[in-house]
Design a protein around this motif. Structure first.
Motif, PDB file in Angstrom:
ATOM      1  N   ASP A  79       0.880  -1.172   0.000  1.00  0.00           N
ATOM      2  CA  ASP A  79       0.000   0.000   0.000  1.00  0.00           C
ATOM      3  C   ASP A  79       0.909   1.211   0.000  1.00  0.00           C
ATOM      4  OD1 ASP A  79      -1.774   2.072   0.416  1.00  0.00           O
ATOM      5  OD2 ASP A  79      -3.046   0.937   1.799  1.00  0.00           O
ATOM      6  N   MET A 129      -0.346   4.503   1.638  1.00  0.00           N
ATOM      7  CA  MET A 129      -0.202   4.476   3.085  1.00  0.00           C
ATOM      8  C   MET A 129       1.255   4.605   3.492  1.00  0.00           C
ATOM      9  SD  MET A 129      -1.068   1.370   5.752  1.00  0.00           S
ATOM     10  CE  MET A 129      -2.804   1.285   5.342  1.00  0.00           C
ATOM     11  N   HIS A 130       2.118   3.887   2.798  1.00  0.00           N
ATOM     12  CA  HIS A 130       3.544   3.877   3.124  1.00  0.00           C
ATOM     13  C   HIS A 130       4.134   5.276   2.979  1.00  0.00           C
ATOM     14  CE1 HIS A 130       7.456   1.912   3.579  1.00  0.00           C
ATOM     15  NE2 HIS A 130       7.901   2.661   2.577  1.00  0.00           N
ATOM     16  N   ARG A 146      -2.280   8.078  -6.184  1.00  0.00           N
ATOM     17  CA  ARG A 146      -3.603   7.462  -6.025  1.00  0.00           C
ATOM     18  C   ARG A 146      -4.260   7.273  -7.386  1.00  0.00           C
ATOM     19  NH1 ARG A 146      -2.769  10.755  -1.715  1.00  0.00           N
ATOM     20  NH2 ARG A 146      -3.326   9.955   0.363  1.00  0.00           N
ATOM     21  N   ASP A 170      -0.484   2.440  -7.420  1.00  0.00           N
ATOM     22  CA  ASP A 170      -1.406   2.285  -6.293  1.00  0.00           C
ATOM     23  C   ASP A 170      -2.020   0.889  -6.384  1.00  0.00           C
ATOM     24  OD1 ASP A 170      -3.447   2.369  -4.444  1.00  0.00           O
ATOM     25  OD2 ASP A 170      -4.405   4.171  -5.246  1.00  0.00           O
ATOM     26  N   ILE A 200      -3.706  -0.911  -4.311  1.00  0.00           N
ATOM     27  CA  ILE A 200      -5.082  -1.051  -3.828  1.00  0.00           C
ATOM     28  C   ILE A 200      -6.047  -0.679  -4.948  1.00  0.00           C
ATOM     29  CG2 ILE A 200      -6.727  -0.369  -2.072  1.00  0.00           C
ATOM     30  CD1 ILE A 200      -4.271  -1.935  -1.019  1.00  0.00           C
ATOM     31  N   TRP A 201      -5.757   0.385  -5.668  1.00  0.00           N
ATOM     32  CA  TRP A 201      -6.570   0.769  -6.829  1.00  0.00           C
ATOM     33  C   TRP A 201      -6.516  -0.317  -7.898  1.00  0.00           C
ATOM     34  CZ3 TRP A 201      -5.032   1.591 -11.923  1.00  0.00           C
ATOM     35  CH2 TRP A 201      -5.998   2.158 -12.765  1.00  0.00           C
ATOM     36  N   GLU A 207       0.372  -2.442   6.034  1.00  0.00           N
ATOM     37  CA  GLU A 207       0.150  -2.307   4.591  1.00  0.00           C
ATOM     38  C   GLU A 207      -0.280  -3.635   3.973  1.00  0.00           C
ATOM     39  OE1 GLU A 207       3.422  -0.508   2.540  1.00  0.00           O
ATOM     40  OE2 GLU A 207       3.964   0.658   4.302  1.00  0.00           O
ATOM     41  N   ASN A 208       0.309  -4.710   4.455  1.00  0.00           N
ATOM     42  CA  ASN A 208      -0.040  -6.019   3.918  1.00  0.00           C
ATOM     43  C   ASN A 208      -1.463  -6.408   4.261  1.00  0.00           C
ATOM     44  OD1 ASN A 208       2.301  -8.021   2.666  1.00  0.00           O
ATOM     45  ND2 ASN A 208       3.133  -6.234   3.731  1.00  0.00           N
ATOM     46  N   SER A 231      -3.847  -4.277   4.653  1.00  0.00           N
ATOM     47  CA  SER A 231      -4.656  -3.407   3.796  1.00  0.00           C
ATOM     48  C   SER A 231      -4.827  -4.025   2.415  1.00  0.00           C
ATOM     49  CB  SER A 231      -3.996  -2.030   3.679  1.00  0.00           C
ATOM     50  OG  SER A 231      -4.652  -1.221   2.726  1.00  0.00           O
ATOM     51  N   PHE A 232      -3.738  -4.557   1.850  1.00  0.00           N
ATOM     52  CA  PHE A 232      -3.813  -5.187   0.536  1.00  0.00           C
ATOM     53  C   PHE A 232      -4.657  -6.456   0.593  1.00  0.00           C
ATOM     54  CE2 PHE A 232      -2.425  -8.042  -2.783  1.00  0.00           C
ATOM     55  CZ  PHE A 232      -2.358  -7.218  -3.893  1.00  0.00           C
ATOM     56  N   ALA A 291      -8.300  -5.626   0.666  1.00  0.00           N
ATOM     57  CA  ALA A 291      -8.779  -5.172  -0.642  1.00  0.00           C
ATOM     58  C   ALA A 291      -9.025  -6.366  -1.564  1.00  0.00           C
ATOM     59  CB  ALA A 291      -7.781  -4.206  -1.267  1.00  0.00           C
TER      60      ALA A 291
END
Length: 259
Positions: free
Chosen positions: A153, A156-157, A181, A186, A188-189, A217-218, A220-221, A224
């Motif tokens: 991410d 975020m990072h 973004r 990105d 996540i996008w 971050e991991n 978060s991914f 998603a």
């Protein structure tokens, strides 16, 4: 296996570059290691390094040659310096180098398969980001991709870093002040766009230690991915950002690959 340290000129970067390559070799009398070679052109794993590393690091810090010797799998390990696998704002065009020039050059030198089902990419830390960035943005190229403790991410990072943090400078050189973004950087996008893309999607493998500074971050991914149709194999355990963990987990990745 054959170990080749390959120095070559990159038209994209306008300078000499390097890759370390492992090629399968059929062996019958080698003591302590089985050598296997498949018919035809070799399936290949592009194995990417982290921020403080180079194209030699996987050989120096893990037993990758021994792990792949019985699989008939070639391994290509390129050098991209501290580029974050980007066409840098203040540096070389390493994304173009990685995704366009490197495979073409490697296939011109070595008998590597061009078939999607024979191509895989993996990496650690910055290289985990590069592996998923490549596979998610060019899913027609890869059957599977793996991230070990990746920077997954980047929004975020980047937001968590101050100018005094040692990780701030390479990200700034890669992206400057650009907002990433909603771009290919990105992830996540990119995950959220995956369901709308036609054609097959690569299988994904993700692992991270629960005491790793990139663990948030991991997760978060992973979260998603759970909202999409992507097939993600996820693994976590008590571990830090270190080579003992990666040496163990790359074996799990190799066992997981759909060879």
């Amino acid at each position: 296996m054959a170990l080749i340290n390959c120095d070559f000129f990159s038209e994209t970067l306008g300078m000499s570059s390097s890759m370390t390559v492992l090629l399968p070799q059929q062996t019958l009398s080698q003591i302590g290691m089985e050598g296997v070679q498949r018919e035809g052109r070799h399936p290949v794993l592009y194995l990417l390094h982290g921020l403080s590393d180079d194209h030699t690091i996987w050989l120096r810090r893990s037993s990758i040659e021994r792990y792949v010797s019985s699989l008939g799998l070639a391994v290509v390990m390129p050098n991209v310096h501290r580029s974050f696998y980007a066409d840098m704002e203040y540096g070389g065009k390493y994304w173009t180098f990685l995704t366009e020039e490197l495979p073409a050059v490697a296939r011109s030198f070595f008998p590597l398969s061009e078939k999607r089902e024979d191509n895989f990419v993996a990496g650690l830390s910055m290289g985990g980001f590069g592996a998923f960035k490549w596979a998610l943005n060019q899913p027609e190229q890869f059957a599977a991709a793996a991230s070990l403790s990746g920077v997954l991410d980047l929004v975020m990072h980047r937001d968590s870093l101050g100018p005094d943090n040692g990780l701030y400078e390479p990200i700034y050189k890669a992206y400057g002040d650009k907002d990433i973004r909603g771009t290919k950087d990105d992830l996540i996008w990119a995950v959220n766009q995956a369901d709308s893309l036609a054609g097959p999607k690569p299988l994904l493998y993700q692992c991270c230690g629960t005491s790793d500074f990139l663990y948030r971050e991991n997760t978060s991914f992973r979260n998603a991915c759970e909202q999409t149709g992507l097939q993600l194999t996820y693994s976590e355990e008590p571990a830090d950002h270190e080579w003992g963990y990666w040496d163990k987990k790359i074996q799990d990745v190799l066992n997981w690959l759909p060879l």
